[in-house]
Design an enzyme around this catalytic site. Sequence first.
Site: not given
Ligand code: FAD
Length: 316
Positions: A18, A49, A94, A125, A178, A182, A209
């Site tokens: 990445e 990203t 991303h 994000g 995660y 998370h 992560q």
């Molecule tokens: P989600 O899947 O939406 O989950 C977020 C939280 O909400 C979790 O606790 C989950 O359990 C909960 N949840 C999910 N769906 C629901 C629902 N329907 N109702 C209630 N709760 C729910 N960040 C950036 O800004 N830019 C990037 O380019 C970037 N790249 C990344 C690449 C990787 C491989 C990883 C692991 C992380 C990256 N991140 C990036 C960070 C990431 O965006 C954050 O960790 C963010 O807080 C969670 O993203 P997610 O897509 O897992 O969110």
Amino acid sequence: MRIIDIINDSRNPLFSFEILPPLKGNSIFRVYDIIEKLKRFDPKFVNITSHHSEYIYKPLPDGTHRRVSVVKRPGTVAIAAAIQNRYGLIPVPHIICKGFSREETEYALLDLNFLGITNLLVLRGDEKGADPMHGQGHSHQYATELQNQINLFNKGIGLDDMNIEGIETPFSYGMACYPEKHEEAPNMESDLYYLKKKVENGADYLITQMFFDNEKYFSFVERCRAEGITVPIIPGIKPISKKTQLTVLPKIFRTDIPEELASRIRESKSDSEVKEAGIEWGIRQCMELMEKGAPGIHFYTMSVSDSVSKIAEKLF
Ligand code: FAD
């Protein structure tokens, strides 16, 4: 080609990494330098990203500050296209919810479609520092909602039921997971519940992560399998390179640093010693992951592309 097909067709664990777009105003050659360094390990894909706008405070001559909203690292889609054209590598931009309205997401999807870029990593994000006004009311809250928009786009359905022509190659995508939970999830059960939804909704594979303790990854994969999450789970690895990361990484990424590594860092007299320790740990960590069946290793390269290169030299 879809990343999932590359994973399934490969007999050996895959190397991928990445990169971050350069800070606003910096040259794209900063990205090329990293790719030049790592391309000899035959990366099967390169992630780029995405960053939301955030507030910064600009000092004014009268000693006060003006608050402005900026995207510090713009250019995800353009960099993905540049990597594809210059190196023939598969770019995985991303796509994030935070800071982007649904309309902006649709424009990005249209641009990517025109460019023939069809692999994505779909995420919510980072919340931290996000300009709370940007995209407000119009952006998705969770990654699964963004996923729904992409799934509809793949069927040729845009916002307000607009017809979208020319989706010969629909987007395919991975999503995040995660091993140490998370930070906002009340417990692992809840996190896995939503993770399963991501997979049922179309995520082909997952990228973790960063973590430093392989046992966390192995037990997470086992729990996922028990819950019926069967897609490949690619470990995301970042070598430690600075003493300050001993406290910063657990705070920001909620990841444990095993005592053996932590004490090695504590005893190091300089960051270059820490870097050496990070490389040695990275080699051991990745070797074990690969031996025990990880589908690949996905490296986070920010500020550590030299370390990643040294680790990859031993493994790929
Ligand atoms: P989600 O899947 O939406 O989950 C977020 C939280 O909400 C979790 O606790 C989950 O359990 C909960 N949840 C999910 N769906 C629901 C629902 N329907 N109702 C209630 N709760 C729910 N960040 C950036 O800004 N830019 C990037 O380019 C970037 N790249 C990344 C690449 C990787 C491989 C990883 C692991 C992380 C990256 N991140 C990036 C960070 C990431 O965006 C954050 O960790 C963010 O807080 C969670 O993203 P997610 O897509 O897992 O969110």
